[in-house]
Design a protein around this motif. Sequence first.
Motif, short mmCIF file in Angstrom:
data_model
loop_
_atom_site.label_atom_id
_atom_site.label_comp_id
_atom_site.label_asym_id
_atom_site.label_seq_id
_atom_site.Cartn_x
_atom_site.Cartn_y
_atom_site.Cartn_z
N GLY A 178 0.71 -1.26 0.08
CA GLY A 178 0.02 0.17 0.05
C GLY A 178 0.63 1.28 0.06
O GLY A 178 0.19 2.52 0.16
N GLY A 179 2.16 1.13 -0.26
CA GLY A 179 3.05 2.38 -0.24
C GLY A 179 4.21 2.20 0.85
O GLY A 179 4.74 1.03 0.54
N SER A 180 4.57 3.00 1.61
CA SER A 180 5.54 2.89 2.44
C SER A 180 5.01 2.86 3.93
O SER A 180 4.10 3.52 4.18
N ARG A 199 14.08 -0.97 1.86
CA ARG A 199 13.59 0.31 2.11
C ARG A 199 13.05 1.22 1.25
O ARG A 199 13.28 0.83 -0.02
N ALA A 200 12.17 2.01 1.83
CA ALA A 200 11.60 2.88 0.95
C ALA A 200 12.27 4.10 0.65
O ALA A 200 13.20 4.71 1.30
#
Length: 61
Positions: free
Chosen positions: A41-43, A60-61
């Motif tokens: 869903g993103g970070s 890692r984002a």
Amino acid sequence: MAKCAICEKAAHFGNAVSHSHRRSNKIWRANVKSVRVKTTGGSQKMYVCTSCLRSGLVERA
């Protein structure tokens, strides 16, 4: 205390034993870092141990 979100590694408890064999409480803490990680869903920010970071189990984002 922090626990790894991937492998659930956490602190261990036991006794520190001196040379004269006297015992006191001891804690061994896991090397857990707060890291921003890529998810579906993103970070998301989560606690991850350094062995999971080095092995590439998370990105890692």
